[in-house]
Enzyme design. Sequence first.
Site, PDB file in Angstrom:
ATOM      1  NE  ARG A 110     -70.666-151.551 -23.905  1.00 45.91           N
ATOM      2  CZ  ARG A 110     -71.844-151.648 -23.257  1.00 45.91           C
ATOM      3  NH1 ARG A 110     -71.693-152.017 -22.111  1.00 45.91           N
ATOM      4  NH2 ARG A 110     -72.790-151.352 -24.066  1.00 45.91           N
ATOM      5  CG  HIS A 152     -61.142-163.482 -30.621  1.00 47.11           C
ATOM      6  ND1 HIS A 152     -61.848-163.148 -29.521  1.00 47.11           N
ATOM      7  CD2 HIS A 152     -61.145-164.587 -30.478  1.00 47.11           C
ATOM      8  CE1 HIS A 152     -62.207-164.231 -29.047  1.00 47.11           C
ATOM      9  NE2 HIS A 152     -61.928-165.238 -29.453  1.00 47.11           N
ATOM     10  CB  THR A 189     -69.532-159.741 -39.680  1.00 45.91           C
ATOM     11  OG1 THR A 189     -69.276-160.786 -38.612  1.00 45.91           O
ATOM     12  CG2 THR A 189     -68.504-159.493 -40.653  1.00 45.91           C
ATOM     13  CG  LEU A 204     -68.740-161.984 -30.206  1.00 47.76           C
ATOM     14  CD1 LEU A 204     -68.469-160.270 -30.056  1.00 47.76           C
ATOM     15  CD2 LEU A 204     -69.266-162.578 -28.895  1.00 47.76           C
ATOM     16  CD  GLU A 251     -53.626-160.001 -28.244  1.00 45.09           C
ATOM     17  OE1 GLU A 251     -54.019-159.049 -27.964  1.00 45.09           O
ATOM     18  OE2 GLU A 251     -53.860-161.137 -27.539  1.00 45.09           O
TER      19      GLU A 251
HETATM   20  C1  GRF Z   1     -56.023-158.559 -25.357  1.00 48.86           C
HETATM   21  O1  GRF Z   1     -55.691-159.921 -24.876  1.00 48.86           O
HETATM   22  C2  GRF Z   1     -56.818-158.659 -26.746  1.00 48.86           C
HETATM   23  O2  GRF Z   1     -56.450-159.556 -27.407  1.00 48.86           O
HETATM   24  C3  GRF Z   1     -58.124-158.494 -26.086  1.00 48.86           C
HETATM   25  O3  GRF Z   1     -57.921-157.610 -25.020  1.00 48.86           O
HETATM   26  C4  GRF Z   1     -56.798-157.916 -24.445  1.00 48.86           C
HETATM   27  C5  GRF Z   1     -56.221-156.785 -23.909  1.00 48.86           C
HETATM   28  O4  GRF Z   1     -55.759-155.929 -24.871  1.00 48.86           O
HETATM   29  N1  GRF Z   1     -59.101-157.831 -27.097  1.00 48.86           N
HETATM   30  P1  GRF Z   1     -55.273-154.560 -24.537  1.00 48.86           P
HETATM   31  O5  GRF Z   1     -53.530-154.556 -23.606  1.00 48.86           O
HETATM   32  O6  GRF Z   1     -56.011-153.542 -23.675  1.00 48.86           O
HETATM   33  O7  GRF Z   1     -54.757-154.033 -26.101  1.00 48.86           O
END
Ligand code: GRF
Length: 194
Positions: free
Chosen positions: A95, A113, A145, A148, A178
């Site tokens: 969102r 991100h 911030t 976006l 991540e």
């Molecule tokens: C990931 O690629 C993350 O970078 C992006 O949403 C994707 C799914 O994330 N913001 P998750 O498996 O729901 O944590």
Amino acid sequence: MKNIVILISGGGSNMAAIVRAAERERWARRFGARVAAVISNKVDAAGLGFAQGQGIATAVVPHQDYPSREAFDAALAEVVDAHAPALVVLAGFMRILTPGFVARYQGRLLNIHPSLLPAFPGLHTHRRAIEAGCRVAGVTVHQVTAELDHGPILAQAAVPVLPDDTPEALAARVLAQEHRVYPQAIANWLNETK
Ligand code: GRF
């Protein structure tokens, strides 16, 4: 106790990585911090089941139930604030937040991100990196911030873009980073603010 509230929209694999790191690295003892709640805008977000299995409070604020972005964000903030968050973590939360919501939590609002910002803000980052002929791609953890995908960067990790890479293959390679980088960045944030 410092409460961490995590917002998700789907699988919540980043949320799960954070929950596991908090346990494994003893964040409660080291930082006086815990994951207090997992909140989603999607009633069918698979991550909610994982959080419930971990005994973590969950809530759903369905964005389609609200007449405007502002009304949704106000309802979301009310549910978030019920957990007195020291830190709000966006983890696959799909969102765009209003300036009012961001202002309420700025300085204690993080996002992950799937690109090396400032390259490729927005969506479809892996396809765009491949199409641009990038040799590396990656992930960025940043403060949120009003603009976006542009807040102060806390951490990044790079991965190679391989010949004939598909967006799916690159996404999987980035996602593995991540799950390493986000818990690390949060632990550093907690350590610096304890
Ligand atoms: C990931 O690629 C993350 O970078 C992006 O949403 C994707 C799914 O994330 N913001 P998750 O498996 O729901 O944590």
